[in-house]
Design a protein around this motif. Structure first.
Motif, mmCIF file in Angstrom:
data_model
loop_
_atom_site.group_PDB
_atom_site.id
_atom_site.type_symbol
_atom_site.label_atom_id
_atom_site.label_comp_id
_atom_site.label_asym_id
_atom_site.label_seq_id
_atom_site.Cartn_x
_atom_site.Cartn_y
_atom_site.Cartn_z
ATOM 1 N N GLN A 90 0.790 -1.157 -0.042
ATOM 2 C CA GLN A 90 -0.005 0.103 -0.069
ATOM 3 C C GLN A 90 0.730 1.208 0.243
ATOM 4 O OE1 GLN A 90 -2.274 -0.320 3.455
ATOM 5 N NE2 GLN A 90 -3.347 -2.112 2.807
ATOM 6 N N THR A 91 0.428 2.319 -0.826
ATOM 7 C CA THR A 91 1.078 3.347 -0.759
ATOM 8 C C THR A 91 0.677 4.767 0.070
ATOM 9 O OG1 THR A 91 -0.074 4.210 -2.905
ATOM 10 C CG2 THR A 91 2.072 2.978 -2.955
ATOM 11 N N LYS A 92 -0.301 4.152 0.969
ATOM 12 C CA LYS A 92 -0.909 5.373 1.806
ATOM 13 C C LYS A 92 0.114 5.509 2.926
ATOM 14 C CE LYS A 92 -4.859 5.988 4.888
ATOM 15 N NZ LYS A 92 -4.363 5.901 6.439
ATOM 16 N N PHE A 93 0.388 7.053 3.006
ATOM 17 C CA PHE A 93 1.213 7.594 3.900
ATOM 18 C C PHE A 93 1.046 7.543 5.296
ATOM 19 C CE2 PHE A 93 3.357 11.305 5.708
ATOM 20 C CZ PHE A 93 4.826 10.961 5.604
ATOM 21 N N LYS A 141 6.009 13.052 2.073
ATOM 22 C CA LYS A 141 5.334 12.052 1.702
ATOM 23 C C LYS A 141 5.563 11.568 0.302
ATOM 24 C CE LYS A 141 0.111 11.492 0.518
ATOM 25 N NZ LYS A 141 -1.042 12.187 0.121
ATOM 26 N N GLN A 142 6.095 12.372 -0.515
ATOM 27 C CA GLN A 142 6.764 12.034 -1.901
ATOM 28 C C GLN A 142 7.772 11.049 -1.880
ATOM 29 O OE1 GLN A 142 7.710 15.516 -4.160
ATOM 30 N NE2 GLN A 142 8.318 14.236 -5.915
ATOM 31 N N GLU A 196 6.328 7.701 -0.952
ATOM 32 C CA GLU A 196 5.676 7.122 -1.808
ATOM 33 C C GLU A 196 6.495 6.586 -3.194
ATOM 34 O OE1 GLU A 196 2.652 9.915 -3.128
ATOM 35 O OE2 GLU A 196 1.132 9.294 -1.694
ATOM 36 N N GLU A 197 7.610 7.362 -3.438
ATOM 37 C CA GLU A 197 8.627 6.970 -4.321
ATOM 38 C C GLU A 197 9.105 5.593 -3.968
ATOM 39 O OE1 GLU A 197 12.743 8.326 -5.723
ATOM 40 O OE2 GLU A 197 11.164 10.034 -5.647
ATOM 41 N N GLN A 219 6.563 2.998 -4.105
ATOM 42 C CA GLN A 219 6.263 2.629 -5.734
ATOM 43 C C GLN A 219 7.558 1.798 -6.386
ATOM 44 O OE1 GLN A 219 3.077 3.023 -7.031
ATOM 45 N NE2 GLN A 219 4.178 1.761 -8.581
#
Length: 145
Positions: A35-38, A48-49, A52-53, A56
């Motif tokens: 999951q990419t939920k912060f 946050k970026q 997510e990076e 991903q």
């Protein structure tokens, strides 16, 4: 107040404040995807970026490892022909990608996570169930610095 930076050596013995677990995302089936939920627990320490990076990139690397292609088919055929003894002298494509993932996590820890008092654990160490992020106590609190 300036944020205190840490290195990987600093994070070997400090007190653990808490841990955050990023769960597998099974919405797309059983492929290895997280999951990419912060998580709110990381808001004060990590952008946050960047989070997510990282997730991903891990998702993309696991997708690459599980991709069925010419190499995988050839490995399977050679394994059958040699009664799987071929794997005594060569590593599989999957193992090569797992090493690539371990290197990526080590690099991320050194460049991004450790300086912020965080430690990213390789999902393979948790059975590919979760990405574990350890949050260490902020040493600037009560340390007199």
């Amino acid at each position: 107040m300036m944020a205190e930076t840490h290195s990987l050596q600093d994070l070997q013995q400090p007190a653990v404040s808490s841990k955050v677990f990023i769960q597998r995302d099974y919405r797309s089936g059983t492929i290895c995807k997280f999951q990419t939920k912060f998580p709110a627990e990381l808001e004060s320490r990590l952008d946050k970026q960047q989070f997510e990076e990282t997730i991903q990139t891990l998702n993309n690397l696991y997708a690459e490892a599980e991709k069925l292609g010419g190499k995988s088919c050839l490995e399977g055929c050679l394994a059958c022909l040699t009664a799987y003894t071929i794997f005594l002298c060569m590593e599989t494509y999957y193992e090569k990608v797992l090493k690539k993932i371990a290197k990526y996590i080590k690099d991320q820890n050194e460049k991004i996570y450790a300086p912020r008092g965080l430690l990213l654990t390789d999902p393979i160490e948790r059975g590919l169930r979760v990405v574990e992020i350890t949050i260490f106590e902020d040493r600037s609190i009560g340390s007199g610095r």
